[in-house]
Design a protein around this motif. Structure first.
Motif, short mmCIF file in Angstrom:
data_model
loop_
_atom_site.label_atom_id
_atom_site.label_comp_id
_atom_site.label_asym_id
_atom_site.label_seq_id
_atom_site.Cartn_x
_atom_site.Cartn_y
_atom_site.Cartn_z
N ARG A 159 -5.55 -1.60 -4.14
CA ARG A 159 -4.31 -0.92 -4.72
C ARG A 159 -4.26 0.56 -4.52
O ARG A 159 -3.10 0.97 -4.00
N LYS A 160 -5.26 0.95 -4.72
CA LYS A 160 -5.33 2.40 -4.78
C LYS A 160 -5.19 2.97 -3.33
O LYS A 160 -4.37 3.90 -3.12
N CYS A 219 -3.68 1.24 -1.06
CA CYS A 219 -2.27 0.96 -0.38
C CYS A 219 -1.57 2.34 -0.88
O CYS A 219 -0.55 2.56 0.06
N THR A 220 -1.77 2.68 -2.28
CA THR A 220 -0.68 3.75 -2.70
C THR A 220 -1.07 5.04 -1.84
O THR A 220 -0.25 5.63 -1.26
N GLN A 221 -2.44 5.25 -1.62
CA GLN A 221 -2.84 6.53 -0.92
C GLN A 221 -2.13 6.57 0.40
O GLN A 221 -1.86 7.64 0.90
N ASN A 222 -2.28 5.51 1.11
CA ASN A 222 -1.88 5.30 2.48
C ASN A 222 -0.38 4.74 2.62
O ASN A 222 -0.33 4.24 3.54
N LYS A 223 0.21 4.82 1.62
CA LYS A 223 1.67 4.11 1.58
C LYS A 223 1.47 2.62 2.37
O LYS A 223 2.44 2.78 3.31
N ILE A 268 -3.24 -4.04 -12.08
CA ILE A 268 -2.39 -3.49 -10.92
C ILE A 268 -1.12 -3.83 -10.85
O ILE A 268 -1.05 -4.70 -11.60
N GLN A 269 -0.35 -3.32 -10.00
CA GLN A 269 1.18 -4.05 -9.85
C GLN A 269 1.48 -4.05 -8.16
O GLN A 269 0.85 -3.00 -7.58
N ASP A 306 3.60 -4.24 -4.62
CA ASP A 306 4.95 -4.11 -4.41
C ASP A 306 5.68 -5.42 -4.12
O ASP A 306 7.13 -5.10 -4.34
N ASN A 310 9.47 -4.33 -5.86
CA ASN A 310 9.85 -3.07 -6.68
C ASN A 310 11.02 -2.71 -5.73
O ASN A 310 11.36 -2.85 -4.64
N SER A 337 11.60 0.13 -4.00
CA SER A 337 11.21 0.78 -2.89
C SER A 337 11.18 -0.40 -1.57
O SER A 337 11.92 -0.16 -0.84
#
Ligand SMILES: Cc1ncc(COP(=O)(O)O)c(C=O)c1O
Length: 404
Positions: free
Chosen positions: A216-217, A219-223, A249-250, A252, A272, A274
């Protein structure tokens, strides 16, 4: 009387062999007649405890009053109308799922594979619309995402793809529960990572908490979009409504199907705000998806889960089942491992054939599935009681001890 029942089995198996494509191989010799609660009744007149629940589908068991009433009253109003028009059950189900989850938008399909097709398209659409197409999706080895051409391409098991080559390009498979492998496989083309939280079809293998947190982290960091396939784990199966709740976690994008409408075909893609921008008008659709009958059934399932407190039932009875399975394991020395969460459990045998154990349980009146050579999977309705669980445990112990 008994003779007549056997004739029915002979007739149906004969016709099946003649007329049905042989994709299921030789099935268990049971012609299902009807069901009530956690039990199925065969045309042989026998009663079977349904410990597989239509493979995680019969959330409320069989002949649930609220579900049957919802289906029949919706059928009298309108079974289907096309998506040119609005229908109240569809909108209310989307609203309900959004309120219950991380999601802001929902799309309805008709099966797990179709929901995953939707999720894959949504992820690709998201990047195309941004003007930076990133078609590559990383999935896990031993995963299972469905039987359509895109979902066999997503599935990390060669045997499902090989006979149907060429498969859709754009997927890379990495070992499950190996975060470094995900990092190494990621490149500028990677738009999404798609995972199950418990790999149900390959033997009930749960993801590690830390693995999912790291993914999860990352994915968030690397969009990168995180797609979680909860077709099997969703709708209370693991003791929380969504399994992702237990991983802190959540996603997308998330997919649901199987248990959502308690047996009426349905699939859902949740996203979500986005990620949902991946679909605009005309980008996706489905004739049957979101039809009023299926959505009314799903609304009834959700109401029943809430009003009957079925999530705590799953948690309590599962804890009990797992404790008892551990003691059967100690007593018989025939169980290598018990894996899974809630009412999605895999019992790996120390030796012997899972298919033999399945058939012996069947003879004793219990329905389970066998996966591969040595895993018994159970996915009973969420209404299973402790009393019923203990009956199953004692039958399993007898089978493992070789008692008739
Ligand atoms: C995790 C997962 N995804 C997708 C699917 C495919 O669902 P369906 O058979 O409804 O197409 C399954 C079916 O077993 C599944 O377990």
């Amino acid at each position: 009387m008994e003779e007549n029942k056997d004739i029915k089995l002979q007739q149906i198996t004969g016709y099946d062999e003649a007329y049905y494509m042989p994709v299921f191989g030789k099935r268990v010799p049971l012609v299902v007649d009807h069901g009530k609660g956690v039990y199925l009744y065969g045309t042989d007149g026998k009663k079977y405890m349904d410990m597989i629940g239509g493979i995680a589908v019969n959330t409320l068991g069989h002949d649930n009053g609220r579900l049957v009433r919802a289906i029949s009253s919706q059928a009298r109003k309108v079974i289907h109308c096309c998506n040119y028009y609005y229908n109240e059950p569809q909108t209310m189900l989307a609203k309900k799922l959004v309120e219950m989850s991380f999601a802001d938008k929902v799309f309805f399909a008709n099966s797990g594979a179709e929901a995953n097709e939707g999720a894959i398209k949504l992820a690709r659409g998201y990047w195309s619309k941004k003007g930076t197409p990133k078609p590559k999706i990383i999935t896990a080895k031993m995963s299972f995402h469905g039987r359509t051409l895109a979902t066999i391409a997503a599935t990390g098991q060669e045997k499902f793809r090989a006979p149907f080559a060429p498969v859709m390009p754009g997927f890379e498979y990495v070992p499950f529960n190996d975060f470094e492998a995900i990092k190494n496989a990621t490149d500028a083309q990677t738009g999404a990572i798609m995972l199950e939280l418990i790999q149900g079809e390959s033997g009930v293998h749960p993801a590690d908490f830390d693995y999912i947190q790291s993914v999860r982290k990352f994915c968030t960091q690397n969009k990168i979009l995180l797609i979680i396939d909860e077709v099997q784990t969703g709708v209370g199966r693991t003791g929380t409504f969504f399994a992702y709740e237990q991983f802190g976690i959540q996603p997308d994008i998330l997919t649901l199907a199987k248990g959502l409408a308690g047996g009426v075909p349905i699939g859902a893609v949740l996203a979500n705000q986005s990620a949902a921008t991946g679909f605009g008008p005309g980008d996706h659709g489905s004739t049957f998806g979101g039809n009023p009958l299926a959505c009314a059934a799903a609304l009834a399932v959700l109401e029943e889960i809430e009003s009957k407190n079925l999530l705590s039932n799953v948690q309590n009875v599962s804890a009990y089942l797992q404790k008892k399975l551990q003691s059967v394991s100690k007593k018989t020395k025939k169980i290598a491992e018990v894996r899974g969460k809630g009412f999605l459990l895999g019992i790996e045998l120390e030796s012997g054939s899972a298919s033999d154990v399945k058939m012996k349980l069947f003879e004793k009146g219990f329905l389970v599935s066998s996966i591969g050579s040595n895993v018994i999977r159970i996915a009973p309705p969420l209404i299973l009681t402790r009393f019923q669980a203990i009956k199953f445990i004692s039958a399993l112990q007898d089978v493992l001890e070789g008692k008739e």
